[in-house]
Design a protein around this motif. Structure first.
Motif, PDB file in Angstrom:
ATOM      1  N   GLN A   1       0.846  -1.192   0.000  1.00 56.23           N
ATOM      2  CA  GLN A   1       0.000   0.000   0.000  1.00 56.23           C
ATOM      3  C   GLN A   1       0.884   1.245   0.000  1.00 56.23           C
TER       4      GLN A   1
ATOM      5  N   VAL B   1       0.599   5.869   0.015  1.00 54.17           N
ATOM      6  CA  VAL B   1      -0.102   7.151  -0.082  1.00 54.17           C
ATOM      7  C   VAL B   1       0.842   8.135  -0.759  1.00 54.17           C
TER       8      VAL B   1
ATOM      9  N   TYR C   1      -4.247   7.148  -2.876  1.00 59.28           N
ATOM     10  CA  TYR C   1      -4.034   5.920  -2.104  1.00 59.28           C
ATOM     11  C   TYR C   1      -3.929   4.764  -3.084  1.00 59.28           C
ATOM     12  N   GLN C   2      -2.846   3.994  -2.998  1.00 53.26           N
ATOM     13  CA  GLN C   2      -2.600   2.893  -3.919  1.00 53.26           C
ATOM     14  C   GLN C   2      -2.487   1.582  -3.151  1.00 53.26           C
TER      15      GLN C   2
ATOM     16  N   GLU D   1      -5.053   2.637  -7.909  1.00 57.41           N
ATOM     17  CA  GLU D   1      -4.794   3.899  -7.240  1.00 57.41           C
ATOM     18  C   GLU D   1      -6.030   4.792  -7.325  1.00 57.41           C
TER      19      GLU D   1
END
Length: 331
Positions: free
Chosen positions: A82, A84, A113-114, A124
């Motif tokens: 994850q 940001v 946010y990915q 994303e």
């Protein structure tokens, strides 16, 4: 020789210069690497193999996704990762309309946010803000405001991952987006665009020098709010960058981008074209936190509008200067 052929030659020369720089820089690096391999080979066989294996693992740790400035690397991450990101692109300076001071300053900021649901596939989610001030600019109304500018989803799949043994990375990304502000004029609108992006990177010298390249097509369509006037445009992009490791966690190199802006969603009528050149810097503060900086100055361009046939640069669709500041944290 036509203007189009001259431009193609200039872009090809710029890309060739980037690659030549990478090859030239690789010569001492390869010699040093070969010398280190010979020294390891003269040691005990088991110890030498262990050292080479450790270096290969280190080489694979370099994430190319944010390595190249405006150009995007092919890495997409592994399952469960994850991230940001706060990504701001500042666009500065256009053609002045008459005497007196003029200003064109637009900050496009993306909060993203990915996450990776599976290996080599990332999703994303982004929200955009637009802050601008424009005054005394040709064909544009004076404006000064900040506003929410829509949302997007970015879907990326990586077909090939670069490594010391297989240096080529290759990925495809699509970016559907809804935007509320026309990018050049700043008028309120309801616009949908869909950027399709081919991303390629190569380890020119393992763990030393990387080359990245993008080809992008981005059609956009919608209507302006209030007047209901239709909006149709499309953009073609070809970008190239070479970065080298100048410190353990710092990478620096030149970047060249060529853009063409069209009226119509299928590259119908060319309005402007521009060539940007500038440096790209990437630094990792820790294993999980990083910063990318990039600057591009328009060094060549043209507008097809007859009123600007003898004027330098392509300023109807593009700006004189672009600056990108991108910060991210992985977890």
């Amino acid at each position: 020789m036509t203007a189009r052929f001259r431009l193609a030659r200039r872009v090809s020369q710029a890309v060739a210069a980037l690659l030549a720089l990478a090859v030239f820089a690789s010569l001492p690096a390869r010699a040093k690497q070969d010398g280190a391999s010979d020294k390891a080979g003269s040691s005990a066989g088991g110890k030498g193999d262990g050292q080479e294996g450790g270096k290969s693992d280190k080489q694979k740790d370099v994430d190319t996704e944010h390595l190249f400035g405006f150009t995007e690397g092919a890495d997409a991450g592994e399952k469960g990762e994850q991230e940001v990101v706060v990504d701001t692109v500042t666009r500065l300076s256009k053609r002045r309309d008459g005497p007196g001071p003029s200003t064109y300053r637009v900050l496009d900021t993306r909060f993203a946010y990915q996450f990776n649901p599976i290996d080599r596939f990332s999703v994303e989610l982004s929200a955009f803000g637009n802050l601008r001030r424009q005054r005394n600019i040709v064909d544009l109304d004076d404006k000064s405001f900040g506003t929410f500018d829509g949302v997007s989803v970015e879907l990326k799949y990586q077909f090939l991952k670069g490594s010391a043994e297989q240096p080529l990375g290759l990925a495809i990304e699509v970016r559907p987006r809804f935007t509320r502000v026309l990018p050049i004029e700043g008028n309120g609108a309801n616009i949908f665009d869909m950027e399709s992006l081919l991303q390629l990177d190569v380890q020119v010298v393992p763990d030393k020098i990387w080359y990245g390249s993008n080809i992008s097509f981005e059609p956009a369509a919608g209507r302006q709010r209030g007047s209901g006037e239709g909006y149709r445009s499309s953009t073609f992009l070809w970008s190239n960058a070479v970065v080298g490791r100048i410190a353990e966690k710092t990478f620096l190199g030149p970047e060249v981008r060529y853009l063409r802006g069209y009226d119509g969603i299928f590259l119908n009528r060319l309005e402007s074209e521009a060539l940007f050149i500038g440096p790209a810097l990437h630094h990792r503060f820790t294993e999980k936190a990083w910063l990318t900086l990039a600057y591009g100055a328009q060094v060549w361009g043209r507008d097809t509008d007859p009123a600007y046939a003898r004027r330098a640069l392509g300023l109807n669709q593009f700006e004189r200067h672009n600056l990108r500041v991108k910060f991210g944290m992985e977890f």
